[in-house]
Scaffold this motif. Sequence first.
Motif, PDB file in Angstrom:
ATOM      1  N   UNK A   1       0.838  -1.206   0.000  1.00  0.00           N
ATOM      2  CA  UNK A   1       0.000   0.000   0.000  1.00  0.00           C
ATOM      3  C   UNK A   1       0.874   1.258   0.000  1.00  0.00           C
ATOM      4  N   UNK A   2       1.958   1.208   0.731  1.00  0.00           N
ATOM      5  CA  UNK A   2       2.923   2.323   0.765  1.00  0.00           C
ATOM      6  C   UNK A   2       3.491   2.557  -0.627  1.00  0.00           C
ATOM      7  N   UNK A   3       3.834   1.483  -1.294  1.00  0.00           N
ATOM      8  CA  UNK A   3       4.326   1.616  -2.672  1.00  0.00           C
ATOM      9  C   UNK A   3       3.286   2.323  -3.540  1.00  0.00           C
ATOM     10  N   UNK A   4       2.041   1.903  -3.445  1.00  0.00           N
ATOM     11  CA  UNK A   4       0.994   2.481  -4.291  1.00  0.00           C
ATOM     12  C   UNK A   4       0.860   3.985  -4.063  1.00  0.00           C
ATOM     13  N   UNK A   5       0.882   4.379  -2.796  1.00  0.00           N
ATOM     14  CA  UNK A   5       0.695   5.794  -2.502  1.00  0.00           C
ATOM     15  C   UNK A   5       1.867   6.622  -3.038  1.00  0.00           C
ATOM     16  N   UNK A   6       3.073   6.129  -2.797  1.00  0.00           N
ATOM     17  CA  UNK A   6       4.235   6.872  -3.284  1.00  0.00           C
ATOM     18  C   UNK A   6       4.253   6.906  -4.811  1.00  0.00           C
ATOM     19  N   UNK A   7       3.915   5.804  -5.437  1.00  0.00           N
ATOM     20  CA  UNK A   7       3.863   5.784  -6.911  1.00  0.00           C
ATOM     21  C   UNK A   7       2.863   6.812  -7.425  1.00  0.00           C
ATOM     22  N   UNK A   8       1.715   6.828  -6.798  1.00  0.00           N
ATOM     23  CA  UNK A   8       0.684   7.763  -7.249  1.00  0.00           C
ATOM     24  C   UNK A   8       1.167   9.210  -7.128  1.00  0.00           C
ATOM     25  N   UNK A   9       1.755   9.504  -5.964  1.00  0.00           N
ATOM     26  CA  UNK A   9       2.237  10.871  -5.758  1.00  0.00           C
ATOM     27  C   UNK A   9       3.349  11.223  -6.733  1.00  0.00           C
ATOM     28  N   UNK A  10       4.232  10.268  -6.947  1.00  0.00           N
ATOM     29  CA  UNK A  10       5.377  10.573  -7.780  1.00  0.00           C
ATOM     30  C   UNK A  10       4.967  10.725  -9.240  1.00  0.00           C
ATOM     31  N   UNK A  11       4.068   9.868  -9.674  1.00  0.00           N
ATOM     32  CA  UNK A  11       3.634   9.969 -11.071  1.00  0.00           C
ATOM     33  C   UNK A  11       2.877  11.280 -11.289  1.00  0.00           C
ATOM     34  N   UNK A  12       2.108  11.653 -10.282  1.00  0.00           N
ATOM     35  CA  UNK A  12       1.403  12.929 -10.396  1.00  0.00           C
ATOM     36  C   UNK A  12       2.404  14.096 -10.477  1.00  0.00           C
TER      37      UNK A  12
END
Lengths: 438, 438, 438, 438
Positions: B116-127
């Motif tokens: 879940x941590x990966x998903x959140x960071x990925x989302x933020x970073x891609x944004x």
Amino acid sequence: MVRVFTPPTKPTPPERRELTEHYRVVRNLSTRLIEPLSPEDCVVQSMPDCSPTKWHLAHTTWFFERFVLRAFDQGFAAYDDRYEYLFNSYYNAVGKRQARPKRGMLTRPGLGEVLAYRDVVDERLLKLLGTCKQEDYASMAELIEIGLHHEQQHQELLLMDVKHLLSLSPMPNVAYDSELEKSTVLHSCDLRFLSFDGGILPIGTNPADGFCFDNETPAHEALIHPFEIANRCVTNAEYAEFVADDGYRRSEFWLDAGWTWVNTNGIEHPMYWCPRTKAPTSIEDYSEYTLGGDRALAGAEPVSHVSFFEADAYARWAGCRLPTEFEWEHAACETGDQSGQFDLNVLHPRAANQNEEGTAQMQGNVWQWTSSAYLGYPGYAPVPGALGEYNGKFMNGQMVARGSSCLTPPGHARVSYRNFFHPDKRWVCVGLRLAKDA
Amino acid sequence: MVRVFTPPTKPTPPERRELTEHYRVVRNLSTRLIEPLSPEDCVVQSMPDCSPTKWHLAHTTWFFERFVLRAFDQGFAAYDDRYEYLFNSYYNAVGKRQARPKRGMLTRPGLGEVLAYRDVVDERLLKLLGTCKQEDYASMAELIEIGLHHEQQHQELLLMDVKHLLSLSPMPNVAYDSELEKSTVLHSCDLRFLSFDGGILPIGTNPADGFCFDNETPAHEALIHPFEIANRCVTNAEYAEFVADDGYRRSEFWLDAGWTWVNTNGIEHPMYWCPRTKAPTSIEDYSEYTLGGDRALAGAEPVSHVSFFEADAYARWAGCRLPTEFEWEHAACETGDQSGQFDLNVLHPRAANQNEEGTAQMQGNVWQWTSSAYLGYPGYAPVPGALGEYNGKFMNGQMVARGSSCLTPPGHARVSYRNFFHPDKRWVCVGLRLAKDA
Amino acid sequence: MVRVFTPPTKPTPPERRELTEHYRVVRNLSTRLIEPLSPEDCVVQSMPDCSPTKWHLAHTTWFFERFVLRAFDQGFAAYDDRYEYLFNSYYNAVGKRQARPKRGMLTRPGLGEVLAYRDVVDERLLKLLGTCKQEDYASMAELIEIGLHHEQQHQELLLMDVKHLLSLSPMPNVAYDSELEKSTVLHSCDLRFLSFDGGILPIGTNPADGFCFDNETPAHEALIHPFEIANRCVTNAEYAEFVADDGYRRSEFWLDAGWTWVNTNGIEHPMYWCPRTKAPTSIEDYSEYTLGGDRALAGAEPVSHVSFFEADAYARWAGCRLPTEFEWEHAACETGDQSGQFDLNVLHPRAANQNEEGTAQMQGNVWQWTSSAYLGYPGYAPVPGALGEYNGKFMNGQMVARGSSCLTPPGHARVSYRNFFHPDKRWVCVGLRLAKDA
Amino acid sequence: MVRVFTPPTKPTPPERRELTEHYRVVRNLSTRLIEPLSPEDCVVQSMPDCSPTKWHLAHTTWFFERFVLRAFDQGFAAYDDRYEYLFNSYYNAVGKRQARPKRGMLTRPGLGEVLAYRDVVDERLLKLLGTCKQEDYASMAELIEIGLHHEQQHQELLLMDVKHLLSLSPMPNVAYDSELEKSTVLHSCDLRFLSFDGGILPIGTNPADGFCFDNETPAHEALIHPFEIANRCVTNAEYAEFVADDGYRRSEFWLDAGWTWVNTNGIEHPMYWCPRTKAPTSIEDYSEYTLGGDRALAGAEPVSHVSFFEADAYARWAGCRLPTEFEWEHAACETGDQSGQFDLNVLHPRAANQNEEGTAQMQGNVWQWTSSAYLGYPGYAPVPGALGEYNGKFMNGQMVARGSSCLTPPGHARVSYRNFFHPDKRWVCVGLRLAKDA
């Protein structure tokens, strides 16, 4: 385009008389070194890196017995069959031996017996030197010379090991009377950097040019980039600033392995510095253990008994770096400093003379850590036979120190000499000289 | 005469779209790698060198959060304040952290929470990748690229670590289905040596020429003496001859530290070889543990999971030596072999093709030990800030391995890539290629 | 004059229905204990003394399979041949096994597979319980009862081990919801000493009198000198005075081995106390880690998680001593206190009730260190076969703890129960009760 | 009903002349013991359990200086202030000291200086003995007697330690000329068991009954169950059968800690047995190291230098057990055997005489392991002050050995004497005597 290797050529051996004299002088120094020591001082091993004094005396003798007498003495018989087990250091090709960390368990033979062993081997060897056939002489002389340089290495080790042992004692621990107080200079010469252009330059030496160990061969060319190197070694006073600036508590100056070493062992200053207060803040707060006993730490003298990790961290703190061994050798060739001199009354590094030009302290004060890992030179091959174990098998995990120290016997130092130690070792009389890119 | 350093120049960053795609591909591979693993497989640390799978997944994510989001994301708030303590690897400049040998104690957060941590960071970073100001983009892209190469390093470590963990189990331990049986080649191509003239030659790379780690810089010239290098890596069959010739019991082939290592640890063969009999005498007497389970040891495949000490001893036994890293790099530049390919179905080195010309197996099979100690290049300076700890502080006591392995993710290998390990490490997928003086 | 040994007699086995119910209840508690835990929590081993939760679940199941099903189940086939290697604890007579400190390497079988194993063994065993021949029943019932008490021991170990594991985490580490706050009593009852005359008194038990382990047998007579024993255990508040009085820095209170232990490990307070300041001076300066998370240290509750060395030093500081295990047992027989009760919502020791008379906290709060070394009783003989290794071989170097703790499952405690641990162990929920000579 | 404690009463001190003579005799023996040793033999510490001979000589002297001269000598001044640091053994109340494992680092003061220290302290103490006030005499005499018994303990330790040191040497290692060959008896007397009824029996002693250490007090009653005990110690020949029956490879005979000890250390026979072949099968295949050098292992002599673990395993193999220390003391009181005699020419245990009746070898041959843990007797209290550390603080983790050995100086043994060692120690001259339940 590039000249690669000069094929090594056998050197011309010295005259018999000359070699005989050399033998006497070197062997005699070993026994002079132990004059201030008791039998107890000579048997104890203070840590696995060190050997008992008695063991040094016996091992160097065994070296001549095993590699010279056994090969050239007609009707050779071992002095004592058990000595090969007791006094072989690390020659696997020769056979099993007393484990290194257990050398201190050997209370027998006693010091007297070891000195008697020395006498017998000396007598046999000197006789052989006078009588051996001319056709054998060159080979024998080569081995004797190795044996003498080997003994000189052990003379320095002996002094290092005695210093370590006596430093552990809570009792008065003066090993050697000393004139330290008289010779102390208050101010070292100023720090200056000398510039060198670099280029494709000669490194190493060949046996034909005089005695050398195999790790200094073959002479070859190396590419050296432009660099600067300090005119003298880092002093105690300079090093004390690093300590006062929290150098031992700031990870940014340290290699990872060094940082672990500092923290695991609670390192806070050079090995023989001794804080006189709970929270020392300047050089006045330290005394220093020397072979002449405890005395005030002298700011103008080169810092000594630091590990490679400490030398490297200091250099980084100072905005510099350590020289490579090639830079060091090139600078030494160019400047020709041979400042140090072995003196049984001053077994301690000395401050650089204020008027000195060029480089000072290249020899005879403290060994100098370089940034070079100890590896074989291009084309390096160990000598054949058991003596091939002398140097080659240690070419891993150690760093090169160059120059020589105040404990190095006379006639032993060379500009191409490569000493080597693990990066955490500090019982060596070793310091550092700064360098930087041009 | 000598061209010393090309001053490093900033590279042109990739387009946003391209970098976005790169990010997705790399990050996605990490989660694909753990598909065959259970939560239990992902939490256990099998030895201090290894990290738990879960920790790799979290640490690489923290790297993006700490060095990219924190710097560029407006209104940044840490996902969880405690993660910096838990998932910092070794950056002293960032602060305290979970001790490395205790990473396996971290049962919480669980695997699900880490994903879940990966998903959140990925989302933020891609944004952020899509929205950040153009003036920030170049700097951010540079850090993201470091982060992606960093993650690829951890992907290989993850596979190495899983292999080690599962090899300890007495239970069936197939991690990844594999097509090993189909791909096995019976005979490797013949061993040949290729000659190179040497000279003053370019080594290393500059960031302006594409992504590289700071330890590959600066590009500079090195003096290389004439040498020969083998066309392929040493095979299991060849290595088995060394074993059968009592290679592990004859001190003459070993460095001193290697000989101690062999005897202290009772080493008798490469790490994942498993004797099927009490007294194995040939290659048929061994099986080999692979990520696809146990299977017969394949003679034509390159030997892998040997320490530097073993590689060095083998080379001496074979009358050769290991190449320097400079020889290796020069040969790789000249021959251009890029033979290996990452394949999740064949996570195992493969035999060299019999028809191959020039050099085979330079990349994508096994890392290859060199005789070079891991040191900074002339003029090397770590990047500023915490990321300066990435490589520089490890430049002591380790040996360079070159090339890449079957576990190296696609797009990660480079001809100038310098990997480094202590000389006793064997959980790396590393073998050797022979060299000799010309 | 002296009655020496009552010859042990076989007990009458319980009814099948009763034993079936007992089996269900005990086995069911094990799975209830892991409800708050993740698969990751269940696989990690936090130190060699501890075992992974999963291992406890599997080992207790293997115990029934190996010692009951294998002996009595017609057509027995092992569930999985490898489980004997994986889940044998220490029975040399049974064969080789996974090394104890490596139990945490066993990621496979996973938790799910272990729970499935439990189900299958339970099904087989319950079926066998209903169907086995009457002539076998008594022997089988005896083994099943050992197995159930064995499982209860592991239930307590499981809770101790989970507590240790979660205490290592920097993350929130609440294992079990708890009503600790509600149940905390502010003041413990006053400390009083009860006097006993001593004499020649019965000690231990015989199997004929109900289930017991072999180390409690044979029942025999012992000579007990007059003594006094405290009405309750030492509290956290009392122990904090010892800490504040520099108890951990004054050698006069400590056994030599304890003093070494304190200094080598830097021990300054009980295991799960956590100082909230750099220099704590009173009980308010500590929090305590519990299975319900961190909370304020409660002064009225018994001190727990102290080593024998700490208990012994505290007693000496207090001008008292620890009771012998015989004094403890005699006092427990006379006063009959059974105060504690296992409660999954309060897995923590509780303060003694202020109105309590006689002895409080003999059971169900904290184990209580005695001054008795763990040795066999006069006439002790281990049971025959592999189960003889259960207790007897540990009769060296350990100290006896008596009573039971808040982690001891219901129905497991006995007045003659002898628990035993090395004197430096603290992960046990163990405290102390003072005694003195009359 | 039960008589509990006789209150200890001060003994009447010996006459001044008698004590003076006692002092001379005991002190003189210490220096006689070192006659065959060199200064080197006297300085080395062969393992942490051992102390250098020189240290024993100095420490026993310091004991008199610190506890007698300092208290009673008017105008006392320390011989050398540093000696308290160097030669304090373990008295925390006295202050800091040289770490025990580093006693071998003390090359200075040398042996000669230590002997001079002995002379000065002797002179002062003998003068004080003649001149001190009568009102001080009783207290002083008590301390002197402790000091003499203390010195005798160190005389035995000195011999044990010298034996260990010299056994490590590959050189001829005869410490003491010996008449061993003459005194060797071919056959021991037959093994018989003597029966005792037990009951409530007196154990221990009180100072009023003659000199004793505090750990033998108070005299008290103990309940002893009926038992049998062997007429003599287990012989080398008997022990060799255990070895030949794979006693060291069968876990069923060993305590768990003993089994670990055997396997961790590769133990295969008693400490000073030396196999003459690769696969020894009988007693003829062993020689034995003695203080008189190597000699054939004598079957009729008692086995010696076995650990408690070995003694306990042997007893279990033989279908017996070790006696408790109470059984041993009771048997010794009843049978009155005082067979052994200290003889500097035969520092070795001797075979039991074939005609001997009752018990043989209770004293003066080998210490005898008991099954009793070393704990305080009921009502035990250490003596006040620093000397309270003499015995009490070691009452944990050690086992009691009873009797005395061939290395115990004359006049030192007592039937109530309690010696104690950790269960793995073997450098003690200790064997075993079998016992069983009646």
